[in-house]
Motif scaffolding. Structure first.
Motif, PDB file in Angstrom:
ATOM      1  N   GLU A  26       0.837  -1.188   0.000  1.00 30.90           N
ATOM      2  CA  GLU A  26       0.000   0.000   0.000  1.00 30.90           C
ATOM      3  C   GLU A  26       0.880   1.248   0.000  1.00 30.90           C
ATOM      4  O   GLU A  26       1.916   1.278   0.652  1.00 30.90           O
ATOM      5  CB  GLU A  26      -0.912   0.012   1.234  1.00 30.90           C
ATOM      6  CG  GLU A  26      -1.965  -1.087   1.206  1.00 30.90           C
ATOM      7  CD  GLU A  26      -3.069  -0.877   2.247  1.00 30.90           C
ATOM      8  OE1 GLU A  26      -3.003   0.098   3.019  1.00 30.90           O
ATOM      9  OE2 GLU A  26      -4.004  -1.693   2.262  1.00 30.90           O
ATOM     10  N   HIS A  84      -4.541   6.554   0.825  1.00 29.54           N
ATOM     11  CA  HIS A  84      -3.758   5.332   0.730  1.00 29.54           C
ATOM     12  C   HIS A  84      -4.327   4.474  -0.382  1.00 29.54           C
ATOM     13  O   HIS A  84      -5.405   4.759  -0.892  1.00 29.54           O
ATOM     14  CB  HIS A  84      -3.656   4.597   2.070  1.00 29.54           C
ATOM     15  CG  HIS A  84      -4.882   3.854   2.509  1.00 29.54           C
ATOM     16  ND1 HIS A  84      -5.981   4.481   3.045  1.00 29.54           N
ATOM     17  CD2 HIS A  84      -5.172   2.530   2.500  1.00 29.54           C
ATOM     18  CE1 HIS A  84      -6.893   3.561   3.353  1.00 29.54           C
ATOM     19  NE2 HIS A  84      -6.430   2.373   3.025  1.00 29.54           N
ATOM     20  N   HIS A  86      -5.136   0.642  -2.291  1.00 26.01           N
ATOM     21  CA  HIS A  86      -5.445  -0.784  -2.169  1.00 26.01           C
ATOM     22  C   HIS A  86      -5.053  -1.420  -3.493  1.00 26.01           C
ATOM     23  O   HIS A  86      -5.866  -1.490  -4.408  1.00 26.01           O
ATOM     24  CB  HIS A  86      -6.946  -0.995  -1.917  1.00 26.01           C
ATOM     25  CG  HIS A  86      -7.401  -0.662  -0.538  1.00 26.01           C
ATOM     26  ND1 HIS A  86      -8.725  -0.692  -0.155  1.00 26.01           N
ATOM     27  CD2 HIS A  86      -6.702  -0.318   0.576  1.00 26.01           C
ATOM     28  CE1 HIS A  86      -8.822  -0.366   1.142  1.00 26.01           C
ATOM     29  NE2 HIS A  86      -7.606  -0.127   1.598  1.00 26.01           N
ATOM     30  N   SER A  94     -11.037  -1.253   4.655  1.00 30.03           N
ATOM     31  CA  SER A  94     -10.860  -2.597   5.209  1.00 30.03           C
ATOM     32  C   SER A  94     -11.222  -2.547   6.689  1.00 30.03           C
ATOM     33  O   SER A  94     -11.454  -1.474   7.249  1.00 30.03           O
ATOM     34  CB  SER A  94      -9.407  -3.035   5.043  1.00 30.03           C
ATOM     35  OG  SER A  94      -8.569  -2.172   5.804  1.00 30.03           O
ATOM     36  N   ASP A  97      -8.794  -0.386   8.310  1.00 24.41           N
ATOM     37  CA  ASP A  97      -9.088   1.028   8.015  1.00 24.41           C
ATOM     38  C   ASP A  97     -10.191   1.545   8.929  1.00 24.41           C
ATOM     39  O   ASP A  97     -10.097   2.629   9.501  1.00 24.41           O
ATOM     40  CB  ASP A  97      -9.557   1.195   6.567  1.00 24.41           C
ATOM     41  CG  ASP A  97      -8.438   0.965   5.563  1.00 24.41           C
ATOM     42  OD1 ASP A  97      -7.260   1.087   5.948  1.00 24.41           O
ATOM     43  OD2 ASP A  97      -8.760   0.671   4.401  1.00 24.41           O
TER      44      ASP A  97
HETATM   45 ZN   LIG Z   1      -7.047   0.515   3.406  1.00 26.24          ZN
END
Ligand SMILES: [Zn+2]
Length: 133
Positions: A26, A84, A86, A94, A97
């Motif tokens: 990432e 960020h 993915h 996620s 996250d």
């Molecule tokens: Zn993430």
């Protein structure tokens, strides 16, 4: 509460390039700009080293993060959000996250394999309108 984020196509391309360049890990960075009413206006996307360098999470390098904050402050700007990537999944927060977002007040922009989306946390995840300018 922020309900819209405006970002230039140049910065969108930059984030997309970061996603590609850091695969399979990432990538992350900060979004510098101003808050106008309920809109976050991004003037500059600034990549920051992912101190974790994992495929499933990220951590903004503390020193670079501080320097970015300091520079923004000096110019009368603020860090309006964090981005960020993915690299192998969609632009949906996620579990990691979601847990991390609860401690943040800024906009989270995620670039996934299916494009970019932005979110804020306000008693849950709320999608923020992303406008390319
Ligand atoms: Zn993430």
């Amino acid at each position: 509460m922020i309900n819209e984020i405006k970002i230039s196509s140049r910065d969108i391309e930059l984030i997309q390039a970061e996603l590609e360049a850091n695969k399979p890990f990432e990538a992350c960075g900060v979004l510098i700009g101003t808050i106008i009413g309920s809109t976050a206006l991004v003037e500059k996307a600034l990549p920051v080293t992912n101190a974790k360098r994992t495929r499933r999470s990220f951590e903004l390098d503390p020193k670079e993060h501080y320097n970015a904050w300091n520079e923004a402050e000096k110019n009368g700007r603020e860090i309006v959000g964090v981005f960020h990537t993915h690299p192998v999944s969609s632009a949906v927060p996620s579990l990691w996250d979601r847990e991390t977002m609860q401690n943040e007040t800024s906009v989270w922009l995620i670039a996934g394999v299916d494009g970019m989306r932005a979110y804020v946390w306000e008693n849950g995840i709320i999608t923020v309108k992303l406008t390319e300018i």
